[in-house]
Write a protein that holds these residues in place. Sequence first.
Motif, PDB file in Angstrom:
ATOM      1  N   THR A  46      37.111 -21.240  32.971  1.00  0.00           N
ATOM      2  CA  THR A  46      38.132 -22.295  33.063  1.00  0.00           C
ATOM      3  C   THR A  46      37.599 -23.625  33.611  1.00  0.00           C
ATOM      4  N   LYS A  47      36.296 -23.723  33.785  1.00  0.00           N
ATOM      5  CA  LYS A  47      35.706 -24.954  34.322  1.00  0.00           C
ATOM      6  C   LYS A  47      36.162 -26.186  33.535  1.00  0.00           C
ATOM      7  N   PHE A  48      36.411 -27.243  34.272  1.00  0.00           N
ATOM      8  CA  PHE A  48      36.871 -28.534  33.725  1.00  0.00           C
ATOM      9  C   PHE A  48      38.320 -28.516  33.242  1.00  0.00           C
ATOM     10  N   MET A 223      29.036 -15.819  24.980  1.00  0.00           N
ATOM     11  CA  MET A 223      29.930 -16.946  25.206  1.00  0.00           C
ATOM     12  C   MET A 223      30.638 -17.259  23.874  1.00  0.00           C
ATOM     13  N   SER A 224      31.263 -18.410  23.792  1.00  0.00           N
ATOM     14  CA  SER A 224      32.047 -18.727  22.586  1.00  0.00           C
ATOM     15  C   SER A 224      31.224 -18.583  21.299  1.00  0.00           C
ATOM     16  N   GLY A 225      29.967 -19.034  21.347  1.00  0.00           N
ATOM     17  CA  GLY A 225      29.172 -19.093  20.127  1.00  0.00           C
ATOM     18  C   GLY A 225      28.420 -17.835  19.780  1.00  0.00           C
ATOM     19  N   VAL A 240      33.943 -16.491  28.030  1.00  0.00           N
ATOM     20  CA  VAL A 240      34.321 -17.384  26.935  1.00  0.00           C
ATOM     21  C   VAL A 240      35.157 -18.555  27.452  1.00  0.00           C
ATOM     22  N   GLY A 241      34.684 -19.759  27.176  1.00  0.00           N
ATOM     23  CA  GLY A 241      35.406 -20.965  27.591  1.00  0.00           C
ATOM     24  C   GLY A 241      36.000 -21.709  26.416  1.00  0.00           C
ATOM     25  N   THR A 242      35.127 -22.480  25.735  1.00  0.00           N
ATOM     26  CA  THR A 242      35.547 -23.394  24.678  1.00  0.00           C
ATOM     27  C   THR A 242      36.439 -22.766  23.598  1.00  0.00           C
ATOM     28  N   ALA A 243      36.124 -21.569  23.167  1.00  0.00           N
ATOM     29  CA  ALA A 243      36.888 -20.950  22.072  1.00  0.00           C
ATOM     30  C   ALA A 243      38.333 -20.668  22.470  1.00  0.00           C
ATOM     31  N   SER A 247      37.391 -27.918  23.933  1.00  0.00           N
ATOM     32  CA  SER A 247      36.164 -28.526  24.452  1.00  0.00           C
ATOM     33  C   SER A 247      36.426 -29.190  25.797  1.00  0.00           C
ATOM     34  N   ARG A 248      35.358 -29.247  26.590  1.00  0.00           N
ATOM     35  CA  ARG A 248      35.453 -29.815  27.930  1.00  0.00           C
ATOM     36  C   ARG A 248      34.962 -31.256  27.905  1.00  0.00           C
ATOM     37  N   PRO A 249      35.575 -32.114  28.706  1.00  0.00           N
ATOM     38  CA  PRO A 249      34.970 -33.441  28.873  1.00  0.00           C
ATOM     39  C   PRO A 249      33.630 -33.241  29.569  1.00  0.00           C
TER      40      PRO A 249
HETATM   41  C1  LIG Z   1      30.533 -22.611  30.606  1.00  0.00           C
HETATM   42  C2  LIG Z   1      29.956 -21.260  30.699  1.00  0.00           C
HETATM   43  C3  LIG Z   1      30.345 -20.249  29.795  1.00  0.00           C
HETATM   44  C4  LIG Z   1      31.331 -20.475  28.662  1.00  0.00           C
HETATM   45  O1  LIG Z   1      30.732 -21.192  27.640  1.00  0.00           O
HETATM   46  P1  LIG Z   1      31.515 -21.522  26.261  1.00  0.00           P
HETATM   47  O2  LIG Z   1      30.436 -21.859  25.334  1.00  0.00           O
HETATM   48  O3  LIG Z   1      32.441 -22.635  26.556  1.00  0.00           O
HETATM   49  O4  LIG Z   1      32.244 -20.285  25.873  1.00  0.00           O
HETATM   50  C5  LIG Z   1      29.780 -18.995  29.974  1.00  0.00           C
HETATM   51  N1  LIG Z   1      28.890 -18.735  30.959  1.00  0.00           N
HETATM   52  C6  LIG Z   1      28.507 -19.676  31.839  1.00  0.00           C
HETATM   53  C7  LIG Z   1      27.517 -19.317  32.889  1.00  0.00           C
HETATM   54  C8  LIG Z   1      29.008 -20.970  31.727  1.00  0.00           C
HETATM   55  O5  LIG Z   1      28.608 -21.901  32.599  1.00  0.00           O
END
Ligand SMILES: *Cc1c(COP(=O)(O)O)cnc(C)c1O
Length: 252
Positions: A46-48, A223-225, A240-243, A247-249
């Motif tokens: 959930t960063k950003f 991660m997302s990709g 998983v973040g972006t997916a 997208s994050r600023p």
């Molecule tokens: C930001 C981050 C993720 C998530 O990355 P996405 O490509 O946005 O899914 C996973 N692991 C770490 C350590 C990260 O810093």
Amino acid sequence: MGAGSLGGVSRREEIAANLTAVRERIDRACEAAGRSPEVISLIVITKFHPVEDIAHLVDLGVTDIGENRDQEAGAKMAELDPAVRSQLTMHFVGQLQTNKAKSVVAYADCVQSVDRPKLAGALDRAVAARAGDAGGEASLDVLLQVDLGEGEDAGRGGIPPAELTHLAETVAGTHRLRLRGLMAVAPLGLDEEGTAAAFARLADLAQEVRTTHPEATILSAGMSGDLELAVAAGATHLRVGTAILGSRPDRR
Ligand SMILES: *Cc1c(COP(=O)(O)O)cnc(C)c1O
């Protein structure tokens, strides 16, 4: 759909749709790998993103979230409704300075980015200090972050594989840290084959660590990709973040 631009309800629906899509990807990857989706934990990074998104996630059944910067993570955890917070397992996944150990153990349930003996010592002392305050037997789950970059500095952090055994012994020798497994980020700039090979290497290292530390069952990768490749390699936890949140600023 524009991120957040349509107000709370739409943002919730946007997150819900993305979450469904990611869960379907995980299901398909598990089917292809002959694994049960039930053994996979999805950690939403959930960063950003604002604390309101975390509330949406919990509402949508998410049980695990991750953050990578102490200041941001601490502020968000403090801001969260305690009833929401109590339903979440919070993972710290970022590079960590030893002087932040005290701050991180105040809110994290698991630190996935232990990458050097000195940090392990600082976290152990920080948990002990907290436990002393509460008069309890507190402990902290930790993962060891491995650098899969083959000597090239991919800038993604972690301990070189050659030093992993020593770090595992150091963590296992502390009073307050529980060695639960390994974490890694795929090196930048690899194609699918290269990423698959990196994750396979991580899985081998995890198996090696488990021969002496059988409780270290977590493999945090994907991660997302590249989550499909991580599932194929045996990951138990995906980050998983972006997916899911968009997208994050770029604040770096
Ligand atoms: C930001 C981050 C993720 C998530 O990355 P996405 O490509 O946005 O899914 C996973 N692991 C770490 C350590 C990260 O810093």
